[in-house]
Design a protein around this motif. Sequence first.
Motif, PDB file in Angstrom:
ATOM      1  N   VAL A 107       0.904  -1.352  -0.119  1.00 18.28           N
ATOM      2  CA  VAL A 107       0.134  -0.032   0.014  1.00 18.28           C
ATOM      3  C   VAL A 107       0.752   1.335  -0.060  1.00 18.28           C
ATOM      4  O   VAL A 107       0.675   1.977  -0.809  1.00 18.28           O
ATOM      5  N   LEU A 108       1.795   1.155   1.008  1.00 22.13           N
ATOM      6  CA  LEU A 108       2.822   2.354   1.013  1.00 22.13           C
ATOM      7  C   LEU A 108       3.533   2.555  -0.050  1.00 22.13           C
ATOM      8  O   LEU A 108       3.930   3.690  -0.519  1.00 22.13           O
ATOM      9  N   GLY A 109       3.981   1.542  -0.510  1.00 19.32           N
ATOM     10  CA  GLY A 109       4.804   1.394  -2.025  1.00 19.32           C
ATOM     11  C   GLY A 109       4.216   2.079  -3.064  1.00 19.32           C
ATOM     12  O   GLY A 109       4.865   2.745  -3.869  1.00 19.32           O
ATOM     13  N   GLY A 110       2.958   1.548  -3.220  1.00 24.27           N
ATOM     14  CA  GLY A 110       2.330   2.136  -4.438  1.00 24.27           C
ATOM     15  C   GLY A 110       2.128   3.553  -4.198  1.00 24.27           C
ATOM     16  O   GLY A 110       1.986   4.122  -5.100  1.00 24.27           O
ATOM     17  N   LEU A 111       1.785   4.118  -3.069  1.00 21.72           N
ATOM     18  CA  LEU A 111       1.308   5.467  -2.789  1.00 21.72           C
ATOM     19  C   LEU A 111       2.716   6.332  -3.314  1.00 21.72           C
ATOM     20  O   LEU A 111       2.643   7.270  -4.091  1.00 21.72           O
ATOM     21  N   LEU A 112       3.809   5.969  -2.628  1.00 22.14           N
ATOM     22  CA  LEU A 112       4.988   6.592  -2.741  1.00 22.14           C
ATOM     23  C   LEU A 112       5.499   6.623  -4.284  1.00 22.14           C
ATOM     24  O   LEU A 112       6.209   7.582  -4.780  1.00 22.14           O
ATOM     25  N   VAL A 113       5.386   5.502  -4.678  1.00 20.84           N
ATOM     26  CA  VAL A 113       6.272   5.148  -6.268  1.00 20.84           C
ATOM     27  C   VAL A 113       5.318   5.931  -7.289  1.00 20.84           C
ATOM     28  O   VAL A 113       5.686   6.563  -8.110  1.00 20.84           O
ATOM     29  N   THR A 114       3.812   5.909  -7.083  1.00 26.64           N
ATOM     30  CA  THR A 114       2.839   6.592  -7.717  1.00 26.64           C
ATOM     31  C   THR A 114       2.923   8.290  -7.733  1.00 26.64           C
ATOM     32  O   THR A 114       3.038   9.049  -8.597  1.00 26.64           O
ATOM     33  N   HIS A 115       3.060   8.796  -6.487  1.00 29.50           N
ATOM     34  CA  HIS A 115       2.892  10.004  -6.120  1.00 29.50           C
ATOM     35  C   HIS A 115       4.287  10.831  -6.029  1.00 29.50           C
ATOM     36  O   HIS A 115       4.622  12.074  -6.269  1.00 29.50           O
ATOM     37  N   TYR A 116       5.433  10.106  -5.731  1.00 27.55           N
ATOM     38  CA  TYR A 116       6.764  10.643  -5.486  1.00 27.55           C
ATOM     39  C   TYR A 116       7.727   9.896  -6.484  1.00 27.55           C
ATOM     40  O   TYR A 116       7.837  10.090  -7.663  1.00 27.55           O
ATOM     41  N   SER A 117       8.826   9.169  -6.124  1.00 25.31           N
ATOM     42  CA  SER A 117       9.544   8.434  -6.519  1.00 25.31           C
ATOM     43  C   SER A 117      10.113   7.044  -5.724  1.00 25.31           C
ATOM     44  O   SER A 117       9.636   7.031  -4.549  1.00 25.31           O
ATOM     45  N   TRP A 118      10.753   6.318  -6.609  1.00 25.85           N
ATOM     46  CA  TRP A 118      11.192   4.828  -5.597  1.00 25.85           C
ATOM     47  C   TRP A 118      12.100   5.586  -4.569  1.00 25.85           C
ATOM     48  O   TRP A 118      12.141   4.506  -3.570  1.00 25.85           O
ATOM     49  N   HIS A 119      12.864   6.646  -4.595  1.00 26.31           N
ATOM     50  CA  HIS A 119      13.602   6.901  -3.353  1.00 26.31           C
ATOM     51  C   HIS A 119      13.021   6.935  -2.096  1.00 26.31           C
ATOM     52  O   HIS A 119      13.491   6.569  -1.059  1.00 26.31           O
ATOM     53  N   TRP A 120      11.753   7.152  -2.116  1.00 28.56           N
ATOM     54  CA  TRP A 120      11.054   7.458  -0.997  1.00 28.56           C
ATOM     55  C   TRP A 120      10.719   6.034   0.053  1.00 28.56           C
ATOM     56  O   TRP A 120      10.335   6.156   0.962  1.00 28.56           O
ATOM     57  N   VAL A 121      10.566   4.904  -0.877  1.00 25.77           N
ATOM     58  CA  VAL A 121      10.522   3.729  -0.263  1.00 25.77           C
ATOM     59  C   VAL A 121      11.622   3.526   0.824  1.00 25.77           C
ATOM     60  O   VAL A 121      11.604   2.480   1.774  1.00 25.77           O
ATOM     61  N   PHE A 122      13.109   4.022   0.445  1.00 26.30           N
ATOM     62  CA  PHE A 122      13.882   3.919   1.486  1.00 26.30           C
ATOM     63  C   PHE A 122      13.903   5.045   2.485  1.00 26.30           C
ATOM     64  O   PHE A 122      14.152   4.876   3.750  1.00 26.30           O
ATOM     65  N   TRP A 123      13.649   6.161   2.069  1.00 25.42           N
ATOM     66  CA  TRP A 123      13.516   7.201   3.118  1.00 25.42           C
ATOM     67  C   TRP A 123      12.564   7.307   4.173  1.00 25.42           C
ATOM     68  O   TRP A 123      12.576   7.731   5.251  1.00 25.42           O
ATOM     69  N   VAL A 124      11.538   6.407   3.940  1.00 24.72           N
ATOM     70  CA  VAL A 124      10.425   6.325   4.751  1.00 24.72           C
ATOM     71  C   VAL A 124      10.864   5.647   6.146  1.00 24.72           C
ATOM     72  O   VAL A 124      10.297   5.901   7.123  1.00 24.72           O
ATOM     73  N   ASN A 125      11.687   4.875   5.799  1.00 26.59           N
ATOM     74  CA  ASN A 125      12.491   4.209   7.121  1.00 26.59           C
ATOM     75  C   ASN A 125      13.034   5.301   7.931  1.00 26.59           C
ATOM     76  O   ASN A 125      13.341   5.027   9.287  1.00 26.59           O
ATOM     77  N   ILE A 126      13.561   6.498   7.655  1.00 25.96           N
ATOM     78  CA  ILE A 126      14.387   7.379   8.394  1.00 25.96           C
ATOM     79  C   ILE A 126      13.864   7.913   9.622  1.00 25.96           C
ATOM     80  O   ILE A 126      14.471   7.775  10.805  1.00 25.96           O
ATOM     81  N   PRO A 127      12.526   8.386   9.486  1.00 24.21           N
ATOM     82  CA  PRO A 127      11.929   8.946  10.747  1.00 24.21           C
ATOM     83  C   PRO A 127      11.842   8.105  11.729  1.00 24.21           C
ATOM     84  O   PRO A 127      11.834   8.342  13.250  1.00 24.21           O
ATOM     85  N   ILE A 128      11.218   6.712  11.323  1.00 25.97           N
ATOM     86  CA  ILE A 128      11.067   5.821  12.281  1.00 25.97           C
ATOM     87  C   ILE A 128      12.217   5.253  12.871  1.00 25.97           C
ATOM     88  O   ILE A 128      12.329   5.079  14.089  1.00 25.97           O
ATOM     89  N   GLY A 129      13.158   5.256  12.391  1.00 26.77           N
ATOM     90  CA  GLY A 129      14.767   4.578  12.593  1.00 26.77           C
ATOM     91  C   GLY A 129      15.113   5.800  13.687  1.00 26.77           C
ATOM     92  O   GLY A 129      15.767   5.276  14.767  1.00 26.77           O
ATOM     93  N   ILE A 130      15.128   6.865  13.502  1.00 29.50           N
ATOM     94  CA  ILE A 130      15.588   7.942  14.484  1.00 29.50           C
ATOM     95  C   ILE A 130      14.971   8.176  15.650  1.00 29.50           C
ATOM     96  O   ILE A 130      15.524   8.255  16.585  1.00 29.50           O
ATOM     97  N   ALA A 131      13.538   8.041  15.742  1.00 31.37           N
ATOM     98  CA  ALA A 131      12.692   7.767  16.699  1.00 31.37           C
ATOM     99  C   ALA A 131      12.981   6.803  17.741  1.00 31.37           C
ATOM    100  O   ALA A 131      12.977   6.803  18.792  1.00 31.37           O
TER     101      ALA A 131
END
Length: 474
Positions: free
Chosen positions: A148-172
């Motif tokens: 679900v999240l991958g489809g949203l990110l790739v459709t509306h942004y780019s493939w780079h965001w499937v990795f960047w989505v990990n960053i805020p959760i990882g930092i927290a």
Amino acid sequence: MNQKIAVSVVFTSAMFINILDATIVNVALPGMARDFGTTSTAIDSVAISYMVSLAVFIPASGWLGDRFGARRVLLTAIALFTIASALCGLATNLSQLVAFRILQGVGGGMLAPVGMTLLFRAFPPHERVRASSILTIPTALAPALGPVLGGLLVTHYSWHWVFWVNIPIGIAALGFGLLFLQEPPREQAGRFDLPGFLLCGVGLATFMFGLSEGPKRGWASPEILATLIGGLTVLSAAVITESRTREPMVAVRLLGNRLLRSASLVSVAASMAFLGTLYAISLYFQDGRGMDPLQAGLSVFPEAVGVMIGAQMASRLVFPRLGPRLTVSLGLIGVTLSCALLATLGTGTSLWPARLYMVTLGLSMAHVFVTSQAVAFATISPAQTGQASTLFNTLRQIGGAAGVAFLTTSMITVGTTTATGAPNVDAYRVAFAVAAGCALIALAIAQTIKDADAGSAIRRPTATPASADTRAPA
């Protein structure tokens, strides 16, 4: 802060991004191939490199946790995974992306075994069913949310965001862990078992590569036969070496513990059915029914709802009343029936029955995962928890990969399209039938679980703790 809460928050967050990453990246592979101007075969190295790196470092995680402290290793793994995720999103060519995925796998390989060790050291045996219900949150939510999240990110942004989505959760998770997570008493690690590390790492990586690529390249192809036979040969040598080593990297002798052995084998076969079904149902929705990744992901998502409800039912109602063997057995009967019902779906079937079957699949699987994880370590001493967790997670990783491989092979064998190019729904039906067969195998293994062995996982804290003897009962 109560360490049960602290460990649960950090470990759940870490496992969420780890499991999410494995499913969300697959949606973005076609976009990566276009950007890098490469073929779909070559872009598979993005997924393969992570899986191989993961397999190499899982065996070492138990020793690292005992040697340097489980808290330190877990937080280091989260930091490494988060940094590697940022670098993956910044990659400008395929070589860079593969290198950063390998780095990501180093962190990901240590997360599950070390985090589970911390969790089960924080919770006494009689509370481990509740701890296992916590683990089902990332286990259920991440695979369903990934597409679900991958489809949203790739459709509306780019493939780079499937990795960047990990960053805020990882930092927290990292910040929370640095503030509130305490280091438990460190166990004696012993010397580093270099032969065991090399044999287990090379054997697992080679065998997992063969499992994942077998359906695509053909099981009879020379490279697949070589990797499967070679991997099994090296793993056999690893088992012999580790069983004779005083301080092994992977304590295969712990499989002499009847409860750990039974729970681990149930987890392997159940993971084959569950993860294989999640993979096949996504293809059914997209290729068999013509849905886009977002629509398919939303139709798979009811499985996560079922798991989260089932986890609470298992830990609070069913397990305390029925005990481990019956709880696992009822769960596996539900998994078998759910997969069998999925095998009745056609191209014109209403989607609502399929979504309902996903709920029942998740509901049933929660009883299996919660119970098997809780009782697996019931008779394992605190000093051996790290090694037992490494062994348990290694076997489950193999089970998940094998499930996807076997169901994919069954679909390819039948053929996912007809002679006219129309979707061949029989391919998906056969795959779900194979998953039901895996669940039946797990059900047979579950009958070897003895409720009496899991006494410390059942009885209340006022009772006498069960023995921590790790030998198999006579």
